[in-house]
Design a protein around this motif. Sequence first.
Motif, PDB file in Angstrom:
ATOM      1  N   THR A 157       0.838  -1.192   0.000  1.00  0.00           N
ATOM      2  CA  THR A 157       0.000   0.000   0.000  1.00  0.00           C
ATOM      3  C   THR A 157       0.880   1.252   0.000  1.00  0.00           C
ATOM      4  O   THR A 157       1.829   1.355   0.766  1.00  0.00           O
TER       5      THR A 157
ATOM      6  N   LEU B 296       1.550   4.871   1.034  1.00  0.00           N
ATOM      7  CA  LEU B 296       1.091   5.756   2.093  1.00  0.00           C
ATOM      8  C   LEU B 296       1.157   7.209   1.645  1.00  0.00           C
ATOM      9  O   LEU B 296       2.033   7.602   0.870  1.00  0.00           O
TER      10      LEU B 296
ATOM     11  N   LYS C  78       1.433  12.524   4.801  1.00  0.00           N
ATOM     12  CA  LYS C  78       1.107  12.713   6.220  1.00  0.00           C
ATOM     13  C   LYS C  78       1.272  11.403   6.992  1.00  0.00           C
ATOM     14  O   LYS C  78       1.705  11.403   8.146  1.00  0.00           O
ATOM     15  N   GLU C  79       0.907  10.298   6.364  1.00  0.00           N
ATOM     16  CA  GLU C  79       1.039   8.997   7.026  1.00  0.00           C
ATOM     17  C   GLU C  79       2.511   8.643   7.230  1.00  0.00           C
ATOM     18  O   GLU C  79       2.886   8.093   8.271  1.00  0.00           O
ATOM     19  N   ILE C  80       3.345   8.955   6.260  1.00  0.00           N
ATOM     20  CA  ILE C  80       4.776   8.688   6.390  1.00  0.00           C
ATOM     21  C   ILE C  80       5.375   9.525   7.527  1.00  0.00           C
ATOM     22  O   ILE C  80       6.149   9.038   8.347  1.00  0.00           O
TER      23      ILE C  80
ATOM     24  N   ALA D  16       4.013  10.459  10.156  1.00  0.00           N
ATOM     25  CA  ALA D  16       3.533   9.997  11.460  1.00  0.00           C
ATOM     26  C   ALA D  16       4.078   8.624  11.852  1.00  0.00           C
ATOM     27  O   ALA D  16       3.869   8.182  12.981  1.00  0.00           O
ATOM     28  N   LEU D  17       4.773   7.945  10.950  1.00  0.00           N
ATOM     29  CA  LEU D  17       5.259   6.599  11.247  1.00  0.00           C
ATOM     30  C   LEU D  17       6.331   6.614  12.335  1.00  0.00           C
ATOM     31  O   LEU D  17       7.170   7.505  12.383  1.00  0.00           O
TER      32      LEU D  17
ATOM     33  N   LYS E  23       8.258   1.290  11.672  1.00  0.00           N
ATOM     34  CA  LYS E  23       7.358   1.201  10.515  1.00  0.00           C
ATOM     35  C   LYS E  23       7.942   1.944   9.318  1.00  0.00           C
ATOM     36  O   LYS E  23       7.790   1.503   8.167  1.00  0.00           O
TER      37      LYS E  23
ATOM     38  N   SER F 207       0.579  -4.381  13.740  1.00  0.00           N
ATOM     39  CA  SER F 207       0.571  -3.312  12.749  1.00  0.00           C
ATOM     40  C   SER F 207       0.173  -3.811  11.363  1.00  0.00           C
ATOM     41  O   SER F 207       0.821  -4.714  10.821  1.00  0.00           O
TER      42      SER F 207
ATOM     43  N   VAL G   1       0.730  -2.350   8.566  1.00  0.00           N
ATOM     44  CA  VAL G   1       1.880  -2.114   7.681  1.00  0.00           C
ATOM     45  C   VAL G   1       2.840  -3.297   7.734  1.00  0.00           C
ATOM     46  O   VAL G   1       3.298  -3.812   6.704  1.00  0.00           O
TER      47      VAL G   1
ATOM     48  N   LYS H  67      11.309  12.620   6.179  1.00  0.00           N
ATOM     49  CA  LYS H  67      11.285  11.767   7.369  1.00  0.00           C
ATOM     50  C   LYS H  67      12.696  11.337   7.754  1.00  0.00           C
ATOM     51  O   LYS H  67      13.080  11.379   8.941  1.00  0.00           O
TER      52      LYS H  67
END
Length: 259
Positions: free
Chosen positions: A3, A5, A8-10, A12-13, A17, A78, A80, A233
């Motif tokens: 999936t 991402l 924003k999702e990256i 927050a990892l 993850k 998780s 992920v 990140k």
Amino acid sequence: MATRLAAKEIAALDPYKFMAVIGKRVIHPGGRASTESLLGRARITDSTRVLDVGCGVATTAVEIAKRYGAKVTAVDISPVMLERATANARAAGIAHLVTVEEGDILSLAYDDDSFDVVLAEAVTMFVDRARAANELARVTKPGGRILATEFFWRKPPTAEAKEIFLGQVCPGLEFDTVDDWMRIYESAGLTDLDTVTGPFEMMTPRGFLADEGVSRSLAVMARVATRPANVRKMAWLMPRMAKAVPYLGYIVVAATKPA
């Protein structure tokens, strides 16, 4: 296919993850060195029933299946990690030996005395440690082996290093000294405790190359470079890790559940 991402999702990892998302296969404090120490104490054969709790991308589960021919149940909380663990087991051609399932170390969905060997690499320190150790012991057969890899402070950290690592990089993490970990696993009723310690090198250049090899390290870096969210990140993470690395180490705890 994994999936994709959103940015924003990256952002927050957590670091584990994020490492999985960019394709790193060895994602725990001691890298391959700690896994070899752990497996050397596990006493696994082709008839051993193994539980890998907090399996991540299933690197250790896949190695056990390939090396020993043992059946491994690999669990993680998780989505992920579960997605990538399933893909990695399939790609390695041992999906018939590795069963990937959702699972929580604090409430494992297995009967008492179910597994010969139970592993937890870099999991217990993220949760209620005493409760997690008791749960690992509960699902292990009498006479079976429990093995865990955790962080510990190799030397007392500066206030800055401790705040950065436990407050920013891995908020909610809890660990202290070797004696601290020994007490937790002894309190779970385990015996024959044996420990091995070493430096934390997973996210140093030397450790990265040792764990992943040159070609995979280059592939991971290429995956980072192709997405601005990954670059941001990594640029946030690495300077903070550099502050903590001199003080961090890994400990492998090996123990037996009394027969």
